[in-house]
Design a protein around this motif. Structure first.
Motif, PDB file in Angstrom:
ATOM      1  N   ASP A  70       0.830  -1.202   0.000  1.00  0.00           N
ATOM      2  CA  ASP A  70       0.000   0.000   0.000  1.00  0.00           C
ATOM      3  C   ASP A  70       0.864   1.252   0.000  1.00  0.00           C
ATOM      4  N   SER A  71       0.268   2.344  -0.471  1.00  0.00           N
ATOM      5  CA  SER A  71       1.026   3.600  -0.476  1.00  0.00           C
ATOM      6  C   SER A  71       0.202   4.727   0.124  1.00  0.00           C
ATOM      7  N   VAL A  72       0.908   5.746   0.559  1.00  0.00           N
ATOM      8  CA  VAL A  72       0.283   6.994   0.994  1.00  0.00           C
ATOM      9  C   VAL A  72       0.833   8.048   0.042  1.00  0.00           C
ATOM     10  N   CYS A  73      -0.012   8.964  -0.414  1.00  0.00           N
ATOM     11  CA  CYS A  73       0.461  10.001  -1.342  1.00  0.00           C
ATOM     12  C   CYS A  73       0.224  11.386  -0.759  1.00  0.00           C
ATOM     13  N   TYR A  74       1.220  12.232  -0.906  1.00  0.00           N
ATOM     14  CA  TYR A  74       1.123  13.627  -0.469  1.00  0.00           C
ATOM     15  C   TYR A  74       1.253  14.503  -1.711  1.00  0.00           C
ATOM     16  N   THR A  75       0.369  15.464  -1.868  1.00  0.00           N
ATOM     17  CA  THR A  75       0.392  16.349  -3.032  1.00  0.00           C
ATOM     18  C   THR A  75       1.070  17.669  -2.637  1.00  0.00           C
ATOM     19  N   ILE A  76       2.226  17.932  -3.227  1.00  0.00           N
ATOM     20  CA  ILE A  76       2.974  19.154  -2.906  1.00  0.00           C
ATOM     21  C   ILE A  76       2.715  20.161  -4.021  1.00  0.00           C
ATOM     22  N   ASP A  77       1.820  21.116  -3.760  1.00  0.00           N
ATOM     23  CA  ASP A  77       1.516  22.079  -4.826  1.00  0.00           C
ATOM     24  C   ASP A  77       1.958  23.484  -4.433  1.00  0.00           C
ATOM     25  N   THR A  78       2.761  23.571  -3.377  1.00  0.00           N
ATOM     26  CA  THR A  78       3.194  24.888  -2.908  1.00  0.00           C
ATOM     27  C   THR A  78       4.590  25.240  -3.421  1.00  0.00           C
ATOM     28  N   SER A  79       5.319  24.239  -3.945  1.00  0.00           N
ATOM     29  CA  SER A  79       6.687  24.545  -4.381  1.00  0.00           C
ATOM     30  C   SER A  79       6.650  25.024  -5.838  1.00  0.00           C
ATOM     31  N   SER A  80       7.789  25.511  -6.320  1.00  0.00           N
ATOM     32  CA  SER A  80       7.814  26.038  -7.693  1.00  0.00           C
ATOM     33  C   SER A  80       7.616  24.928  -8.715  1.00  0.00           C
ATOM     34  N   MET A  81       7.916  23.679  -8.311  1.00  0.00           N
ATOM     35  CA  MET A  81       7.689  22.550  -9.210  1.00  0.00           C
ATOM     36  C   MET A  81       6.767  21.563  -8.501  1.00  0.00           C
ATOM     37  N   PRO A  82       5.466  21.657  -8.733  1.00  0.00           N
ATOM     38  CA  PRO A  82       4.535  20.765  -8.025  1.00  0.00           C
ATOM     39  C   PRO A  82       4.883  19.289  -8.246  1.00  0.00           C
ATOM     40  N   HIS A  83       4.757  18.481  -7.220  1.00  0.00           N
ATOM     41  CA  HIS A  83       5.051  17.053  -7.351  1.00  0.00           C
ATOM     42  C   HIS A  83       4.303  16.262  -6.276  1.00  0.00           C
ATOM     43  N   TYR A  84       4.324  14.960  -6.460  1.00  0.00           N
ATOM     44  CA  TYR A  84       3.762  14.058  -5.444  1.00  0.00           C
ATOM     45  C   TYR A  84       4.913  13.440  -4.657  1.00  0.00           C
ATOM     46  N   ILE A  85       4.630  13.142  -3.403  1.00  0.00           N
ATOM     47  CA  ILE A  85       5.555  12.308  -2.631  1.00  0.00           C
ATOM     48  C   ILE A  85       4.765  11.061  -2.228  1.00  0.00           C
ATOM     49  N   PHE A  86       5.273   9.901  -2.615  1.00  0.00           N
ATOM     50  CA  PHE A  86       4.632   8.633  -2.253  1.00  0.00           C
ATOM     51  C   PHE A  86       5.499   7.913  -1.231  1.00  0.00           C
ATOM     52  N   GLN A  87       4.839   7.202  -0.330  1.00  0.00           N
ATOM     53  CA  GLN A  87       5.552   6.339   0.604  1.00  0.00           C
ATOM     54  C   GLN A  87       4.890   4.959   0.498  1.00  0.00           C
ATOM     55  N   TYR A  88       5.693   3.967   0.103  1.00  0.00           N
ATOM     56  CA  TYR A  88       5.166   2.610  -0.114  1.00  0.00           C
ATOM     57  C   TYR A  88       5.623   1.666   0.985  1.00  0.00           C
ATOM     58  N   ASP A  89       4.722   0.775   1.388  1.00  0.00           N
ATOM     59  CA  ASP A  89       5.133  -0.324   2.268  1.00  0.00           C
ATOM     60  C   ASP A  89       6.088  -1.210   1.489  1.00  0.00           C
ATOM     61  N   LEU A  90       7.137  -1.664   2.162  1.00  0.00           N
ATOM     62  CA  LEU A  90       8.046  -2.654   1.587  1.00  0.00           C
ATOM     63  C   LEU A  90       7.582  -3.999   2.134  1.00  0.00           C
ATOM     64  N   LEU A  91       7.334  -4.964   1.255  1.00  0.00           N
ATOM     65  CA  LEU A  91       6.744  -6.231   1.702  1.00  0.00           C
ATOM     66  C   LEU A  91       7.778  -7.350   1.805  1.00  0.00           C
ATOM     67  N   VAL A  92       7.612  -8.203   2.800  1.00  0.00           N
ATOM     68  CA  VAL A  92       8.367  -9.464   2.870  1.00  0.00           C
ATOM     69  C   VAL A  92       7.314 -10.569   2.924  1.00  0.00           C
ATOM     70  N   ASN A  93       7.279 -11.403   1.871  1.00  0.00           N
ATOM     71  CA  ASN A  93       6.226 -12.426   1.757  1.00  0.00           C
ATOM     72  C   ASN A  93       4.835 -11.841   1.952  1.00  0.00           C
ATOM     73  N   GLY A  94       4.625 -10.663   1.389  1.00  0.00           N
ATOM     74  CA  GLY A  94       3.301 -10.046   1.468  1.00  0.00           C
ATOM     75  C   GLY A  94       3.021  -9.305   2.762  1.00  0.00           C
ATOM     76  N   MET A  95       3.956  -9.332   3.713  1.00  0.00           N
ATOM     77  CA  MET A  95       3.749  -8.642   4.996  1.00  0.00           C
ATOM     78  C   MET A  95       4.535  -7.328   4.990  1.00  0.00           C
ATOM     79  N   PRO A  96       3.929  -6.225   5.452  1.00  0.00           N
ATOM     80  CA  PRO A  96       4.638  -4.942   5.416  1.00  0.00           C
ATOM     81  C   PRO A  96       5.672  -4.803   6.540  1.00  0.00           C
TER      82      PRO A  96
END
Length: 319
Positions: free
Chosen positions: A150-176
């Motif tokens: 799963d991921s969480v996404c943050y929308t950064i629209d305040t900087s001069s170059m708008p972008h997303y920051i994603f943070q993904y779970d790293l899985l081991v055998n399907g477990m985060p």
């Protein structure tokens, strides 16, 4: 913590332990871990192919520098003490450390990522929707042979170059693996918890930090897991054995896997843990004027092995 997206939020717990410690929080247990039995697994460093990464991120770009150096092998599954890095004419930078960890950036305008909660708006930017960016990133992860959840996404629209920051779970055998600081507790860039962090801008993926990659070598045998009540009982016993000074609060409880390096090897134990995040506030009287008090607040984690209930103690930056 970003755990909201990845987990069932159990009942909210509000209780005061016999030692006076206040517990006031929801409880996060990832869906894949909502089981009565879970295994202790074992993993070993998954080798990151430098040439392949170069191809994925720097194809067609002019490389201006390519060097090798040494890197402290303190991440779980570290395969070597070497690091390789390169820079391109466009300002890209790529680093592979310990054979199983890497960092790529082409970001020209990055954001302080210490408090992103206000940016979790779900707002799409003009160049790509969150879903489109997520799909692209998952394709790259698949090419790299990295298993993300799963991921969480943050929308950064305040900087001069708008972008997303994603943070993904790293899985081991399907477990985060836990996103909290796992295995290394300094304020250093590699110690911000076990997750894959990605910046995605108008020109595509422009930053990817992969703290360490592990291959599961032993899937283990499922064993009974401590219930939440049993874990809180362990917490109660810990505080009962301490001299409790000042005010203690527990404001986050979650379950996750953590990687604990096995010294002298490239292997790591993969343990399910209950984590209690604590806030400890102390008041100190002033040296010159005792009526002038200073309040200091310290945050920390208390981790219990969810299979046998032992506390995982941290020392010198490692568990």
């Amino acid at each position: 913590s970003g755990a909201e997206n990845t987990a069932e939020k159990a009942e909210h717990i509000t209780k005061t332990l016999s030692s006076g410690v206040m517990v006031d929080t929801g409880v996060y247990v990832p869906e894949s871990m909502q089981q009565q039995n879970l295994p202790e697994m074992q993993g070993t460093g998954q080798e990151i192919d430098f040439e392949k990464i170069k191809e994925i991120f720097c194809a067609g770009k002019k490389i201006t520098e390519e060097t090798e150096g040494s890197y402290p092998p303190d991440m779980p599954g570290a395969l070597t003490e070497a690091e390789k890095h390169l820079s391109t004419e466009d300002g890209d930078y790529l680093l592979v450390g310990c054979g199983n960890s890497f960092f790529y950036t082409a970001a020209r305008d990055t954001q302080d990522t210490s408090n992103l909660e206000p940016d979790k708006t779900g707002k799409d930017l003009d160049f790509a929707t969150i879903a489109e960016a997520d799909e692209e990133i998952r394709k790259v992860a698949e090419e790299l042979g990295i298993s993300v959840g799963d991921s969480v996404c943050y929308t950064i629209d305040t900087s001069s170059m708008p972008h997303y920051i994603f943070q993904y779970d790293l899985l081991v055998n399907g477990m985060p693996l836990g996103k909290f600081d796992g295995g290394s507790y300094s304020g250093d860039v590699w110690a911000t918890g076990t997750s894959v962090k990605v910046f995605y801008g108008a020109e595509g993926l422009n930053m990817l930090a992969m703290p360490y990659a592990l291959d599961v070598t032993d899937a283990g045998t499922p064993q009974p897991v401590l219930t939440l009540d049993e874990a809180i009982q362990k917490l109660e016993e810990k505080f009962d054995s301490m001299i409790v000074e000042g005010e203690w609060r527990v404001d986050e409880i979650e379950m996750a896997y953590i990687a604990v390096p096995i010294e002298g090897t490239n292997d790591a134990r993969l343990l399910p843990v209950w984590r209690f995040q604590t806030e400890h506030t102390m008041e100190y009287a002033g040296k010159d004027d005792p009526s002038q008090t200073t309040t200091l607040t310290d945050r920390g984690d208390i981790l219990f092995n969810a299979l046998d209930g032992t506390e995982l103690l941290k020392n010198n930056g490692s568990i």
